[in-house]
Design a protein around this motif. Structure first.
Motif, PDB file in Angstrom:
ATOM      1  N   PRO A   1     -58.679  -3.761  60.767  1.00 15.54           N
ATOM      2  CA  PRO A   1     -57.878  -2.848  61.592  1.00 15.54           C
ATOM      3  C   PRO A   1     -58.703  -1.651  62.062  1.00 15.54           C
ATOM      4  CG  PRO A   1     -57.273  -2.630  59.284  1.00 15.54           C
ATOM      5  CD  PRO A   1     -58.310  -3.709  59.362  1.00 15.54           C
ATOM      6  N   ARG A   2     -58.874  -1.553  63.353  1.00 15.91           N
ATOM      7  CA  ARG A   2     -59.661  -0.465  63.940  1.00 15.91           C
ATOM      8  C   ARG A   2     -58.927   0.858  63.793  1.00 15.91           C
ATOM      9  NH1 ARG A   2     -63.565  -2.595  67.468  1.00 15.91           N
ATOM     10  NH2 ARG A   2     -63.337  -4.828  67.768  1.00 15.91           N
ATOM     11  N   PRO A   3     -59.684   1.948  63.653  1.00 13.34           N
ATOM     12  CA  PRO A   3     -59.027   3.256  63.583  1.00 13.34           C
ATOM     13  C   PRO A   3     -58.584   3.693  64.973  1.00 13.34           C
ATOM     14  CG  PRO A   3     -61.398   3.545  63.561  1.00 13.34           C
ATOM     15  CD  PRO A   3     -61.141   2.061  63.525  1.00 13.34           C
ATOM     16  N   PRO A   4     -57.624   4.598  65.052  1.00 16.14           N
ATOM     17  CA  PRO A   4     -57.225   5.108  66.363  1.00 16.14           C
ATOM     18  C   PRO A   4     -58.357   5.931  66.985  1.00 16.14           C
ATOM     19  CG  PRO A   4     -56.072   6.280  64.605  1.00 16.14           C
ATOM     20  CD  PRO A   4     -56.848   5.168  63.970  1.00 16.14           C
ATOM     21  N   VAL A   5     -58.303   6.099  68.295  1.00 13.35           N
ATOM     22  CA  VAL A   5     -59.288   6.917  68.997  1.00 13.35           C
ATOM     23  C   VAL A   5     -59.268   8.318  68.396  1.00 13.35           C
ATOM     24  CG1 VAL A   5     -59.899   7.917  71.229  1.00 13.35           C
ATOM     25  CG2 VAL A   5     -59.074   5.560  71.108  1.00 13.35           C
ATOM     26  N   GLY A   6     -60.441   8.877  68.172  1.00 13.58           N
ATOM     27  CA  GLY A   6     -60.551  10.204  67.582  1.00 13.58           C
ATOM     28  C   GLY A   6     -60.687  10.191  66.071  1.00 13.58           C
ATOM     29  N   CYS A   7     -60.760   8.995  65.486  1.00 15.88           N
ATOM     30  CA  CYS A   7     -60.937   8.847  64.040  1.00 15.88           C
ATOM     31  C   CYS A   7     -62.042   7.822  63.778  1.00 15.88           C
ATOM     32  CB  CYS A   7     -59.660   8.338  63.368  1.00 15.88           C
ATOM     33  SG  CYS A   7     -58.279   9.479  63.397  1.00 15.88           S
ATOM     34  N   VAL A   8     -62.524   7.796  62.541  1.00 17.41           N
ATOM     35  CA  VAL A   8     -63.417   6.740  62.075  1.00 17.41           C
ATOM     36  C   VAL A   8     -62.733   6.061  60.899  1.00 17.41           C
ATOM     37  CG1 VAL A   8     -65.573   7.790  62.874  1.00 17.41           C
ATOM     38  CG2 VAL A   8     -64.691   8.378  60.610  1.00 17.41           C
ATOM     39  N   ALA A   9     -63.176   4.854  60.568  1.00 18.74           N
ATOM     40  CA  ALA A   9     -62.583   4.122  59.452  1.00 18.74           C
ATOM     41  C   ALA A   9     -63.626   3.911  58.366  1.00 18.74           C
ATOM     42  CB  ALA A   9     -62.047   2.773  59.922  1.00 18.74           C
ATOM     43  N   LEU A  10     -63.259   4.301  57.165  1.00 16.92           N
ATOM     44  CA  LEU A  10     -64.095   4.087  55.987  1.00 16.92           C
ATOM     45  C   LEU A  10     -63.449   2.984  55.162  1.00 16.92           C
ATOM     46  CD1 LEU A  10     -66.381   4.967  54.002  1.00 16.92           C
ATOM     47  CD2 LEU A  10     -64.678   6.525  52.998  1.00 16.92           C
ATOM     48  N   SER A  11     -64.090   1.828  55.094  1.00 16.22           N
ATOM     49  CA  SER A  11     -63.604   0.731  54.258  1.00 16.22           C
ATOM     50  C   SER A  11     -64.395   0.754  52.959  1.00 16.22           C
ATOM     51  CB  SER A  11     -63.815  -0.620  54.955  1.00 16.22           C
ATOM     52  OG  SER A  11     -63.122  -0.653  56.179  1.00 16.22           O
ATOM     53  N   VAL A  12     -63.694   0.759  51.831  1.00 17.89           N
ATOM     54  CA  VAL A  12     -64.347   0.830  50.527  1.00 17.89           C
ATOM     55  C   VAL A  12     -63.830  -0.274  49.620  1.00 17.89           C
ATOM     56  CG1 VAL A  12     -64.685   3.328  50.697  1.00 17.89           C
ATOM     57  CG2 VAL A  12     -62.670   2.451  49.544  1.00 17.89           C
ATOM     58  N   ASP A  13     -64.683  -0.660  48.666  1.00 16.49           N
ATOM     59  CA  ASP A  13     -64.261  -1.627  47.663  1.00 16.49           C
ATOM     60  C   ASP A  13     -65.101  -1.438  46.417  1.00 16.49           C
ATOM     61  OD1 ASP A  13     -62.576  -3.648  46.757  1.00 16.49           O
ATOM     62  OD2 ASP A  13     -63.973  -5.227  47.274  1.00 16.49           O
ATOM     63  N   GLY A  14     -64.467  -1.589  45.273  1.00 16.73           N
ATOM     64  CA  GLY A  14     -65.165  -1.556  44.004  1.00 16.73           C
ATOM     65  C   GLY A  14     -65.121  -2.933  43.377  1.00 16.73           C
ATOM     66  N   ALA A  15     -66.167  -3.268  42.630  1.00 13.83           N
ATOM     67  CA  ALA A  15     -66.218  -4.557  41.937  1.00 13.83           C
ATOM     68  C   ALA A  15     -66.570  -4.293  40.476  1.00 13.83           C
ATOM     69  CB  ALA A  15     -67.263  -5.456  42.577  1.00 13.83           C
ATOM     70  N   TYR A  16     -65.906  -5.023  39.587  1.00 10.55           N
ATOM     71  CA  TYR A  16     -66.132  -4.849  38.154  1.00 10.55           C
ATOM     72  C   TYR A  16     -66.104  -6.213  37.484  1.00 10.55           C
ATOM     73  CZ  TYR A  16     -65.392  -3.514  33.305  1.00 10.55           C
ATOM     74  OH  TYR A  16     -65.503  -3.383  31.951  1.00 10.55           O
ATOM     75  N   SER A  17     -67.039  -6.432  36.570  1.00 12.13           N
ATOM     76  CA  SER A  17     -67.087  -7.680  35.815  1.00 12.13           C
ATOM     77  C   SER A  17     -66.690  -7.416  34.370  1.00 12.13           C
ATOM     78  CB  SER A  17     -68.498  -8.269  35.868  1.00 12.13           C
ATOM     79  OG  SER A  17     -68.598  -9.361  34.970  1.00 12.13           O
ATOM     80  N   ASN A  18     -65.605  -8.048  33.940  1.00 12.51           N
ATOM     81  CA  ASN A  18     -65.180  -7.912  32.543  1.00 12.51           C
ATOM     82  C   ASN A  18     -66.193  -8.508  31.581  1.00 12.51           C
ATOM     83  OD1 ASN A  18     -62.673  -6.577  32.730  1.00 12.51           O
ATOM     84  ND2 ASN A  18     -61.670  -8.473  33.364  1.00 12.51           N
ATOM     85  N   SER A  19     -66.899  -9.532  32.025  1.00 10.55           N
ATOM     86  CA  SER A  19     -67.794 -10.249  31.117  1.00 10.55           C
ATOM     87  C   SER A  19     -68.983  -9.408  30.669  1.00 10.55           C
ATOM     88  CB  SER A  19     -68.282 -11.551  31.747  1.00 10.55           C
ATOM     89  OG  SER A  19     -69.033 -11.270  32.916  1.00 10.55           O
ATOM     90  N   ASP A  20     -69.559  -8.628  31.563  1.00 10.94           N
ATOM     91  CA  ASP A  20     -70.741  -7.840  31.175  1.00 10.94           C
ATOM     92  C   ASP A  20     -70.608  -6.346  31.470  1.00 10.94           C
ATOM     93  OD1 ASP A  20     -71.048  -7.738  33.909  1.00 10.94           O
ATOM     94  OD2 ASP A  20     -72.952  -8.803  33.956  1.00 10.94           O
ATOM     95  N   GLY A  21     -69.480  -5.922  32.039  1.00  9.32           N
ATOM     96  CA  GLY A  21     -69.263  -4.503  32.306  1.00  9.32           C
ATOM     97  C   GLY A  21     -70.000  -3.969  33.525  1.00  9.32           C
ATOM     98  N   SER A  22     -70.634  -4.862  34.287  1.00  9.25           N
ATOM     99  CA  SER A  22     -71.336  -4.384  35.478  1.00  9.25           C
ATOM    100  C   SER A  22     -70.322  -4.015  36.560  1.00  9.25           C
ATOM    101  CB  SER A  22     -72.314  -5.448  35.994  1.00  9.25           C
ATOM    102  OG  SER A  22     -71.623  -6.613  36.376  1.00  9.25           O
ATOM    103  N   ALA A  23     -70.705  -3.036  37.373  1.00  5.28           N
ATOM    104  CA  ALA A  23     -69.800  -2.567  38.421  1.00  5.28           C
ATOM    105  C   ALA A  23     -70.608  -2.073  39.608  1.00  5.28           C
ATOM    106  CB  ALA A  23     -68.901  -1.454  37.888  1.00  5.28           C
ATOM    107  N   ALA A  24     -69.980  -2.114  40.777  1.00  3.71           N
ATOM    108  CA  ALA A  24     -70.632  -1.649  41.996  1.00  3.71           C
ATOM    109  C   ALA A  24     -69.569  -1.180  42.977  1.00  3.71           C
ATOM    110  CB  ALA A  24     -71.474  -2.762  42.626  1.00  3.71           C
ATOM    111  N   ALA A  25     -70.036  -0.416  43.969  1.00  5.26           N
ATOM    112  CA  ALA A  25     -69.160   0.090  45.028  1.00  5.26           C
ATOM    113  C   ALA A  25     -69.782  -0.268  46.369  1.00  5.26           C
ATOM    114  CB  ALA A  25     -68.997   1.597  44.910  1.00  5.26           C
ATOM    115  N   GLY A  26     -68.947  -0.672  47.310  1.00  7.66           N
ATOM    116  CA  GLY A  26     -69.396  -0.954  48.667  1.00  7.66           C
ATOM    117  C   GLY A  26     -68.575  -0.127  49.635  1.00  7.66           C
ATOM    118  N   MET A  27     -69.229   0.327  50.713  1.00  7.76           N
ATOM    119  CA  MET A  27     -68.528   1.157  51.683  1.00  7.76           C
ATOM    120  C   MET A  27     -69.165   1.005  53.051  1.00  7.76           C
ATOM    121  SD  MET A  27     -70.102   4.197  49.540  1.00  7.76           S
ATOM    122  CE  MET A  27     -70.025   3.046  48.220  1.00  7.76           C
ATOM    123  N   ILE A  28     -68.335   1.077  54.085  1.00  9.82           N
ATOM    124  CA  ILE A  28     -68.815   1.003  55.456  1.00  9.82           C
ATOM    125  C   ILE A  28     -67.964   1.931  56.315  1.00  9.82           C
ATOM    126  CG2 ILE A  28     -67.433  -1.083  55.868  1.00  9.82           C
ATOM    127  CD1 ILE A  28     -69.646  -1.939  57.891  1.00  9.82           C
TER     128      ILE A  28
END
Length: 150
Positions: free
Chosen positions: A21-48
């Motif tokens: 979904p594109r942002p309205p004119v005059g705005c920008v869109a920040l898409s974020v996501d976090g990832a977590y692994s229960n098995s080893d506790g590793s985690a990361a964040a992604g953003m655009i």
């Protein structure tokens, strides 16, 4: 001799991913996501961060050390993405996430007394620097941030 009866073929309709979904004119869109692994506790964040026409302002990922769960990874992604968005754009920011619970941090201080309190405090500080508007999107609309977090 007994013949084996084959199961009927079930045809599934093709699942077409929903577009970002594109942002309205005059705005920008920040898409974020976090990832977590229960098995080893590793985690990361992604953003655009993207403009209305879909062009990319920045895309980033980071490893998160000492992360305890998936919600903490999602909140880290929010905080890091918001900090970068402030550096890269003067426009109001539509914050897109597939985590309803993480987006609640932008709407109030319901997690300020939790284990995530330090992250919530940082997010609230960042919200004083720019207008951030939370937007819940579906997971398939958040594919790029999800991929960056993997």
């Amino acid at each position: 001799m007994q013949l084996r009866e084959e199961a009927p073929l079930i045809q599934h309709a093709a699942v077409v991913p929903q577009p970002w979904p594109r942002p309205p004119v005059g705005c920008v869109a920040l898409s974020v996501d976090g990832a977590y692994s229960n098995s080893d506790g590793s985690a990361a964040a992604g953003m655009i961060l993207r403009r209305t026409d879909g062009s990319v302002i920045f895309a980033a990922y980071s490893c998160i050390f000492n992360c305890n769960d998936a919600l903490e990874a999602e909140i880290h992604a929010l905080m890091q993405g918001m900090a970068l968005a402030i550096q890269h754009s003067e426009l109001p920011v539509i914050v897109q996430s597939d985590s309803s619970e993480a987006l609640l941090v932008l709407k109030g201080d319901n997690l300020s007394r939790s284990a995530y309190g330090h992250l919530v405090a940082e997010i609230q500080f960042l919200m004083g620097e720019r207008e951030f508007i939370p937007s819940k999107i579906k997971r398939d609309q958040n594919r790029v941030a999800d991929w960056l977090a993997m």
